[in-house]
Scaffold this motif. Structure first.
Motif, mmCIF file in Angstrom:
data_model
loop_
_atom_site.group_PDB
_atom_site.id
_atom_site.type_symbol
_atom_site.label_atom_id
_atom_site.label_comp_id
_atom_site.label_asym_id
_atom_site.label_seq_id
_atom_site.Cartn_x
_atom_site.Cartn_y
_atom_site.Cartn_z
ATOM 1 N N ARG B 3 -45.921 12.448 17.611
ATOM 2 C CA ARG B 3 -46.901 11.502 18.143
ATOM 3 C C ARG B 3 -48.279 12.142 18.228
ATOM 4 N N THR B 4 -49.313 11.286 18.122
ATOM 5 C CA THR B 4 -50.662 11.791 18.355
ATOM 6 C C THR B 4 -50.892 11.843 19.862
ATOM 7 N N LEU B 5 -51.944 12.554 20.248
ATOM 8 C CA LEU B 5 -52.285 12.666 21.674
ATOM 9 C C LEU B 5 -52.610 11.294 22.256
ATOM 10 N N GLN B 7 -51.409 8.383 21.265
ATOM 11 C CA GLN B 7 -50.163 7.630 21.471
ATOM 12 C C GLN B 7 -49.452 8.110 22.738
ATOM 13 N N THR B 8 -49.496 9.431 22.969
ATOM 14 C CA THR B 8 -48.842 9.975 24.160
ATOM 15 C C THR B 8 -49.500 9.452 25.429
ATOM 16 N N MET B 11 -48.487 6.020 26.501
ATOM 17 C CA MET B 11 -47.115 5.829 27.006
ATOM 18 C C MET B 11 -47.117 5.810 28.534
ATOM 19 N N ARG B 13 -45.552 6.695 32.287
ATOM 20 C CA ARG B 13 -44.996 7.933 32.852
ATOM 21 C C ARG B 13 -43.468 7.962 32.651
ATOM 22 N N GLU B 15 -41.721 6.454 30.304
ATOM 23 C CA GLU B 15 -41.389 6.696 28.890
ATOM 24 C C GLU B 15 -41.512 8.180 28.560
ATOM 25 N N ILE B 16 -42.576 8.805 29.069
ATOM 26 C CA ILE B 16 -42.784 10.233 28.792
ATOM 27 C C ILE B 16 -41.647 11.062 29.403
ATOM 28 N N ASP B 19 -38.506 10.820 27.452
ATOM 29 C CA ASP B 19 -38.666 11.087 26.021
ATOM 30 C C ASP B 19 -37.573 12.051 25.523
ATOM 31 N N GLN B 21 -37.674 14.125 23.311
ATOM 32 C CA GLN B 21 -38.163 15.459 22.919
ATOM 33 C C GLN B 21 -37.942 16.493 24.036
#
Lengths: 76, 162
Positions: B3-5, B7-8, B11, B13, B15-16, B19, B21
């Motif tokens: 993801r790009t910064l 896109q992050t 998102m 909180r 979703e992050i 995540d 990842q």
């Protein structure tokens, strides 16, 4: 509290994630319920029972459920 | 594709924190290492801060500043390892998550109060060297700051498969 969520889920071929999305919780919560690490609220118990189309006492019990083999042997 | 910064930042909180990842951090041994690492880093930073105050040397304070990015990464990793239970809004958590979070806040309340009380007592009512007082206050603050999250990381059971 004892439950048959894993059994019914396997029978219906539903993943924890799918069940979790259907009843509005995270899939980890379904896993913890299945492991007996957590007793659900009445609302969640009813939602899960409704998802499987069974009465709540078919799914949850305060006493251990009899193994399926014993029940089958008895009904045969 | 990473993801790009932008896109992050778009998102939520929740979703992050959920995540995939961060799945590498969501098993018990890693979670416990992160929590222990946080305590160790806090102690190290508190010692450096205390030495800085005591000696008046900027080198020690520089060391603390150098540790700050590590702190940020570590706190973020611990938060992600417990799926943000202590920082996501209650409305976005399910009942098991709320129960675990509230139980941990209840458990951590007294230890946090004792740690902060001890730091306040040391700072105000003892004749210890200023560096020791400063180091103790620094350590107590950062320990309490992340105590419920670190305790959750230490105690949460292994996650089931999806």
């Amino acid at each position: 509290m004892h439950n048959r969520i894993a059994l019914l889920r396997a029978e219906k071929g539903v993943s924890r994630k799918e069940l979790a999305e259907a009843v509005g919780v995270n899939f980890q919560t379904i896993g913890y319920l299945e492991r007996g690490d957590y007793s659900p609220s009445l609302e969640l118990a009813l939602k899960i029972a409704a998802f499987f189309g069974v009465q709540v006492e078919v799914l949850f019990s305060l006493t251990p459920f009899q193994p399926l083999t014993v029940q089958l042997a008895r009904s045969a | 594709m990473p993801r790009t910064l932008r896109q992050t930042f778009a998102m939520s909180r929740r979703e992050i924190m959920n995540d995939p990842q961060f799945d590498w951090a969501r098993n018990r041994p890693v979670r416990r290492r992160l929590a222990a690492g946080y305590v160790a880093l806090t102690c190290a930073a508190a010692a450096l801060f205390g030495l800085g105050v005591q000696t008046g040397s900027l080198w020690y304070i520089g060391g603390v500043i150098l540790l700050l990015p590590v702190f940020v990464v570590l706190i973020g990793s611990i938060n992600a390892s417990v799926r943000g239970l202590t920082e996501i809004r209650t409305a976005e958590l399910d009942e098991w998550q709320i129960a675990r979070r509230d139980a941990m806040f209840r458990i951590c309340w007294w230890p946090a109060l004792i740690i902060l009380g001890a730091a306040a007592y040391t700072g105000a009512l003892t004749g210890l060297p200023a560096g020791l007082k400063a180091g103790f206050a620094f350590g107590a603050f950062f320990l309490v700051l992340c105590l419920p999250t670190a305790a959750l990381a230490w105690t949460l059971p292994e996650e089931p498969e999806a």
